[in-house]
Design a protein around this motif. Structure first.
Motif, short mmCIF file in Angstrom:
data_model
loop_
_atom_site.label_atom_id
_atom_site.label_comp_id
_atom_site.label_asym_id
_atom_site.label_seq_id
_atom_site.Cartn_x
_atom_site.Cartn_y
_atom_site.Cartn_z
N ALA A 84 4.29 -13.73 -2.98
CA ALA A 84 4.10 -12.77 -1.88
C ALA A 84 5.07 -11.60 -2.01
N GLU A 85 6.32 -11.92 -2.38
CA GLU A 85 7.29 -10.85 -2.56
C GLU A 85 6.87 -9.93 -3.71
N HIS A 86 6.34 -10.53 -4.78
CA HIS A 86 5.89 -9.74 -5.93
C HIS A 86 4.80 -8.77 -5.51
N GLU A 87 3.84 -9.25 -4.71
CA GLU A 87 2.76 -8.37 -4.26
C GLU A 87 3.31 -7.24 -3.37
N ALA A 88 4.25 -7.59 -2.49
CA ALA A 88 4.83 -6.58 -1.61
C ALA A 88 5.59 -5.53 -2.40
N VAL A 89 6.38 -5.97 -3.39
CA VAL A 89 7.13 -5.02 -4.22
C VAL A 89 6.18 -4.13 -5.00
N GLU A 90 5.13 -4.75 -5.57
CA GLU A 90 4.18 -3.96 -6.34
C GLU A 90 3.50 -2.91 -5.46
N SER A 91 3.09 -3.31 -4.25
CA SER A 91 2.44 -2.36 -3.34
C SER A 91 3.39 -1.22 -2.98
N SER A 92 4.65 -1.56 -2.73
CA SER A 92 5.63 -0.53 -2.37
C SER A 92 5.85 0.44 -3.52
N LEU A 93 5.98 -0.09 -4.74
CA LEU A 93 6.21 0.79 -5.89
C LEU A 93 5.00 1.69 -6.15
N LEU A 94 3.81 1.12 -6.01
CA LEU A 94 2.61 1.94 -6.20
C LEU A 94 2.51 3.02 -5.12
N ALA A 95 2.86 2.65 -3.88
CA ALA A 95 2.85 3.65 -2.80
C ALA A 95 3.87 4.75 -3.06
N LEU A 96 5.03 4.36 -3.56
CA LEU A 96 6.04 5.35 -3.89
C LEU A 96 5.57 6.24 -5.04
N GLN A 97 4.90 5.63 -6.00
CA GLN A 97 4.40 6.39 -7.15
C GLN A 97 3.37 7.43 -6.70
N ASP A 98 2.55 7.07 -5.71
CA ASP A 98 1.51 7.98 -5.24
C ASP A 98 1.93 8.84 -4.07
N HIS A 99 3.16 8.71 -3.61
CA HIS A 99 3.62 9.45 -2.43
C HIS A 99 3.57 10.97 -2.71
N ALA A 100 3.04 11.70 -1.73
CA ALA A 100 2.94 13.15 -1.90
C ALA A 100 4.31 13.80 -2.07
N GLY A 101 5.29 13.27 -1.36
CA GLY A 101 6.63 13.83 -1.48
C GLY A 101 7.20 13.67 -2.88
N ARG A 102 6.93 12.53 -3.52
CA ARG A 102 7.43 12.32 -4.89
C ARG A 102 6.76 13.29 -5.86
N ARG A 103 5.45 13.49 -5.71
CA ARG A 103 4.75 14.42 -6.60
C ARG A 103 5.27 15.85 -6.42
N LEU A 104 5.57 16.23 -5.16
CA LEU A 104 6.12 17.56 -4.93
C LEU A 104 7.52 17.70 -5.52
N LEU A 105 8.31 16.65 -5.38
CA LEU A 105 9.66 16.70 -5.94
C LEU A 105 9.63 16.83 -7.46
N GLU A 106 8.69 16.14 -8.10
CA GLU A 106 8.62 16.20 -9.56
C GLU A 106 8.29 17.60 -10.06
N GLY A 107 7.53 18.36 -9.29
CA GLY A 107 7.12 19.68 -9.77
C GLY A 107 7.91 20.84 -9.18
N ALA A 108 8.93 20.53 -8.35
CA ALA A 108 9.65 21.60 -7.66
C ALA A 108 10.90 22.00 -8.42
N GLU A 109 11.32 23.26 -8.20
CA GLU A 109 12.61 23.74 -8.72
C GLU A 109 13.64 23.50 -7.62
N LEU A 110 14.39 22.43 -7.77
CA LEU A 110 15.27 21.98 -6.70
C LEU A 110 16.67 22.54 -6.87
N ASP A 111 17.42 22.45 -5.77
CA ASP A 111 18.78 22.95 -5.77
C ASP A 111 19.61 22.12 -4.79
#
Length: 443
Positions: A25-52
């Protein structure tokens, strides 16, 4: 992955099954969380932004953590798969198999690379230990901590980017409309304070948007999102300050627009007020001449001339209106209206002060006539004493120039004489009429 011996009591078959179910059950929860983080809109924006700033530093660490999380998750998956395969060999595992399962499920059997993600290096800082061994429980705890740390950056960036840039763009659109209105009424930088304010707001919104896009973490206030619901929020202080400044300018521009719409009527009202003030001052000057000629020994205040300064300002206001200089007309007309009303009030006060002696004389005349009428009602119209005092008071009140002090004393003497005439004789019991006959007989 190194194999170690048992480190504690051997789990029973039921305990092994329960542990595998919990870890699954923990494995499924961790996998779901990591996949959600991978698909998070904020993460995609951070990857393509010029940050400071802080966002650049924290995202550098978060990226390492996310990569490390997948590495740890793969190790977790391998260990869980190995435990499941061992458990699936037979329905009733042998004691040796239970010992091995216990070691897999509770012992430090997962070998992982060492090092800690750092914001100051592109790769993890090397440590003395190139690898370390963790139990599945320790691995999950570490993954939870790293996940929360990485997710904080992603959630904060997404929340700030969702809250502020769109609002800044809407405010910028409102700013452009206000600038258009300002230019239509002549409000421009260097010519009107509101024009300078609009220029400052324009620069502030541009700088604010650039800062929000480059460093969203700097615009977060309060606790981190992982601390609990409602732990923090986007910091909108700079935006709110700019919005209030724009609202103040917009109201001022609307006031100028209102001036443009009703300027002619307001100018006409000011002309009318000044005209009434001028006529009142003229009347006061004429009344002063009359008072000086008719009232003796009286201090009459001087009367000022017409409000020439206000007439000059009125002419300037009319010129501003003719040339459509509304931003200059607005403050001038507002002050002119107030000063015109003050001038009319001052003119009326001057007229009242100048005519005060005439009012006193008129009051004394009315009082004398009222006393004479009262005397006539009581049959004292032919009384010689009253007649003599009445004539003396009348001569003083109707002579020119009139001495108000002497006239007031004469009226008082007539009043006292009439009071004595109306009073019953001392010790008498007759009526007022009988008392009058007795006093006349004595005289």
């Amino acid at each position: 992955m190194a194999v170690a011996g048992p480190t504690g009591p051997v789990l029973s078959r039921e305990e092994v099954d329960r542990a595998l179910a919990r870890l699954g059950a923990e494995h499924e929860a961790v996998e779901s969380s990591l996949l959600a983080l991978q698909d998070h809109a904020g993460r995609r924006l951070l990857e393509g932004a010029e940050l400071d700033g802080a966002t650049r530093d924290r995202w550098a660490v978060a990226e390492q953590l996310i990569n490390r999380l997948w590495t740890y998750f793969d190790a977790y998956t391998d260990a869980l798969t190995a435990a499941r395969e061992l458990r699936a060999r037979r329905r009733w595992p042998t004691q040796a198999e239970l010992g091995e399962l216990t070691d897999l499920l509770t012992g430090a059997r997962v070998t992982l690379p060492g090092g800690t993600p750092s914001a100051t290096a592109a790769s993890p800082v090397p440590t003395a230990r190139l690898s370390e061994q963790l139990s599945l429980a320790e691995l999950v705890d570490r993954m939870n901590g790293w996940y929360a740390q990485a997710l904080d950056v992603v959630v904060i960036a997404d929340a700030v980017w969702s809250a502020l840039p769109a609002r800044i763009d809407l405010l910028a659109a409102e700013l452009r409309r206000t600038l258009s209105l300002a230019h239509s009424v002549g409000v421009r930088p260097g010519e009107h304070p509101a024009g300078d304010d609009l220029e400052d707001i324009t620069r502030e919104l541009a700088a604010l948007r650039a800062a929000v896009v480059a460093d969203p973490v700097a615009f977060w206030t309060g606790a981190s999102p992982s601390s609990g619901p409602g732990g923090g929020r986007p910091d909108t202080e700079r935006y709110d300050r700019a919005a209030r400044a724009l609202e103040d300018v917009r109201r001022e521009i609307e006031a100028v627009l209102t001036v443009r719409q009703d300027a002619e009527q307001r100018l006409m009202r000011v002309r009318d007020v000044l005209s009434r003030a001028d006529r009142t001052l003229t009347e006061a000057r004429q009344a002063r001449v009359e008072v000086l000629s008719k009232i003796a020994a009286s201090e009459v205040p001087a009367v000022s001339g017409p409000p020439t300064v206000l007439y000059e300002q009125l002419s300037a206001a009319a010129e501003h209106r003719r040339r459509a200089r509304w931003h200059r007309l607005s403050p001038l007309l507002e002050g002119l209206e107030q000063r015109a009303e003050e001038e009319l009030a001052r003119a009326r006060e001057s007229l009242t002060a100048v005519t005060a002696p005439l009012a006193v004389r008129a009051e004394l005349r009315g009082r004398l006539d009222a006393y004479r009428a009262k005397a006539a009602r009581h049959g004292l119209a032919e009384d010689p004493v009253l007649g003599e005092r009445y004539d003396a008071a009348r001569r003083k009140l109707w002579s020119a120039p009139c001495d108000l002090l002497a006239a007031e004393q004469a009226v008082l003497r007539y009043q006292h004489a009439m009071a004595e005439a109306l009073a019953p004789p001392a010790g008498g019991t007759g009526s007022f009429g009988q008392g009058v006959i007795d006093r006349r007989g004595d005289s």
